[in-house]
Design a protein around this motif. Structure first.
Motif, mmCIF file in Angstrom:
data_model
loop_
_atom_site.group_PDB
_atom_site.id
_atom_site.type_symbol
_atom_site.label_atom_id
_atom_site.label_comp_id
_atom_site.label_asym_id
_atom_site.label_seq_id
_atom_site.Cartn_x
_atom_site.Cartn_y
_atom_site.Cartn_z
ATOM 1 N N ALA A 56 34.683 16.075 25.396
ATOM 2 C CA ALA A 56 33.857 15.315 24.844
ATOM 3 C C ALA A 56 34.602 14.036 24.206
ATOM 4 C CB ALA A 56 33.037 15.929 23.606
ATOM 5 N N THR A 57 35.669 14.116 23.967
ATOM 6 C CA THR A 57 36.587 12.990 23.631
ATOM 7 C C THR A 57 36.958 12.144 24.832
ATOM 8 O OG1 THR A 57 37.534 14.269 21.736
ATOM 9 C CG2 THR A 57 38.641 12.216 22.191
ATOM 10 N N SER A 58 37.210 12.588 25.993
ATOM 11 C CA SER A 58 37.370 11.975 27.041
ATOM 12 C C SER A 58 36.429 11.041 27.465
ATOM 13 C CB SER A 58 38.039 12.917 28.043
ATOM 14 O OG SER A 58 36.943 13.745 28.412
ATOM 15 N N PHE A 59 35.099 11.878 27.473
ATOM 16 C CA PHE A 59 33.929 11.070 27.858
ATOM 17 C C PHE A 59 33.627 9.910 26.874
ATOM 18 C CE2 PHE A 59 29.442 10.415 27.499
ATOM 19 C CZ PHE A 59 28.909 10.215 28.953
ATOM 20 N N TYR A 60 33.788 10.153 25.795
ATOM 21 C CA TYR A 60 33.588 8.935 24.794
ATOM 22 C C TYR A 60 34.647 8.049 25.039
ATOM 23 C CZ TYR A 60 33.985 6.367 20.560
ATOM 24 O OH TYR A 60 33.822 5.361 19.566
ATOM 25 N N VAL A 61 35.808 8.177 25.113
ATOM 26 C CA VAL A 61 36.812 7.148 25.183
ATOM 27 C C VAL A 61 36.623 6.553 26.526
ATOM 28 C CG1 VAL A 61 39.558 6.731 25.667
ATOM 29 C CG2 VAL A 61 38.573 8.365 23.764
ATOM 30 N N LEU A 62 36.431 7.205 27.829
ATOM 31 C CA LEU A 62 36.191 6.574 29.080
ATOM 32 C C LEU A 62 35.169 5.868 29.150
ATOM 33 C CD1 LEU A 62 37.674 9.447 31.230
ATOM 34 C CD2 LEU A 62 38.762 7.131 30.661
ATOM 35 N N PHE A 63 34.002 6.339 28.688
ATOM 36 C CA PHE A 63 32.567 5.610 29.008
ATOM 37 C C PHE A 63 31.911 4.860 28.038
ATOM 38 C CE2 PHE A 63 32.677 9.138 32.004
ATOM 39 C CZ PHE A 63 32.983 8.381 33.113
ATOM 40 N N LEU A 64 32.075 5.358 26.756
ATOM 41 C CA LEU A 64 31.421 4.690 25.542
ATOM 42 C C LEU A 64 32.346 3.760 24.624
ATOM 43 C CD1 LEU A 64 29.644 7.882 24.267
ATOM 44 C CD2 LEU A 64 28.634 6.063 25.696
ATOM 45 N N LYS A 65 33.416 3.735 24.754
ATOM 46 C CA LYS A 65 34.301 2.959 23.835
ATOM 47 C C LYS A 65 34.701 1.852 24.592
ATOM 48 C CE LYS A 65 38.220 2.936 20.720
ATOM 49 N NZ LYS A 65 39.410 3.330 20.365
#
Length: 74
Positions: free
Chosen positions: A65-74
Protein backbone atom coordinates in the motif's frame (compact mmCIF):
# COMPACT_ATOMS: atom_id res chain seq x y z
CA UNK A 1 11.80 11.40 -2.97
CA UNK A 2 10.22 11.11 0.45
CA UNK A 3 11.22 13.35 3.30
CA UNK A 4 12.03 11.69 6.63
CA UNK A 5 10.34 14.50 8.53
CA UNK A 6 6.96 13.97 6.88
CA UNK A 7 4.47 11.30 7.84
CA UNK A 8 5.11 9.51 4.54
CA UNK A 9 8.82 9.35 5.22
CA UNK A 10 8.35 8.06 8.75
CA UNK A 11 6.04 5.30 7.52
CA UNK A 12 8.42 4.30 4.73
CA UNK A 13 11.39 4.31 7.11
CA UNK A 14 9.51 2.27 9.70
CA UNK A 15 8.35 -0.34 7.21
CA UNK A 16 11.80 -0.68 5.67
CA UNK A 17 13.35 -0.97 9.13
CA UNK A 18 10.93 -3.71 10.18
CA UNK A 19 11.38 -5.61 6.90
CA UNK A 20 15.17 -5.37 7.10
CA UNK A 21 15.31 -6.57 10.70
CA UNK A 22 12.97 -9.47 9.91
CA UNK A 23 15.20 -10.46 7.00
CA UNK A 24 18.36 -10.19 9.10
CA UNK A 25 16.80 -12.48 11.70
CA UNK A 26 16.99 -15.30 9.15
CA UNK A 27 20.79 -14.87 8.75
CA UNK A 28 22.46 -16.96 11.50
CA UNK A 29 25.57 -14.83 12.12
CA UNK A 30 23.72 -11.55 12.18
CA UNK A 31 20.94 -13.02 14.30
CA UNK A 32 23.42 -13.94 17.03
CA UNK A 33 25.32 -10.68 16.81
CA UNK A 34 22.78 -7.94 16.18
CA UNK A 35 19.52 -9.40 17.46
CA UNK A 36 20.75 -11.08 20.65
CA UNK A 37 20.15 -8.05 22.88
CA UNK A 38 16.51 -7.66 23.94
CA UNK A 39 16.80 -4.45 25.96
CA UNK A 40 18.09 -0.97 25.43
CA UNK A 41 18.99 0.69 22.17
CA UNK A 42 20.02 -2.58 20.48
CA UNK A 43 16.74 -4.12 21.58
CA UNK A 44 14.94 -1.99 19.00
CA UNK A 45 16.40 -4.23 16.27
CA UNK A 46 15.16 -7.33 18.07
CA UNK A 47 11.68 -5.90 18.60
CA UNK A 48 11.43 -4.81 14.96
CA UNK A 49 12.45 -8.31 13.87
CA UNK A 50 9.78 -9.86 16.09
CA UNK A 51 7.13 -7.50 14.69
CA UNK A 52 8.24 -8.33 11.15
CA UNK A 53 8.08 -12.08 11.65
CA UNK A 54 4.85 -12.24 13.65
CA UNK A 55 2.89 -9.74 11.59
CA UNK A 56 4.43 -10.60 8.22
CA UNK A 57 1.13 -10.47 6.32
CA UNK A 58 0.17 -7.07 7.74
CA UNK A 59 3.68 -5.73 7.09
CA UNK A 60 3.62 -7.02 3.51
CA UNK A 61 0.23 -5.45 2.82
CA UNK A 62 1.42 -2.19 4.37
CA UNK A 63 4.54 -2.24 2.18
CA UNK A 64 2.44 -2.77 -0.93
CA UNK A 65 0.00 0.00 0.00
CA UNK A 66 2.81 2.42 0.84
CA UNK A 67 4.68 1.66 -2.37
CA UNK A 68 1.50 2.21 -4.41
CA UNK A 69 0.92 5.51 -2.62
CA UNK A 70 4.49 6.74 -3.08
CA UNK A 71 4.76 5.68 -6.72
CA UNK A 72 1.37 6.69 -8.06
CA UNK A 73 -0.45 9.07 -5.73
CA UNK A 74 2.30 11.27 -4.37
Amino acid sequence: MTNVYSLDGILVFGLLFVCTCAYLKKVPRINGWLLSEKRGVWGVFYKAAVIGTRLHIAVAISCLATSFYVLFLK
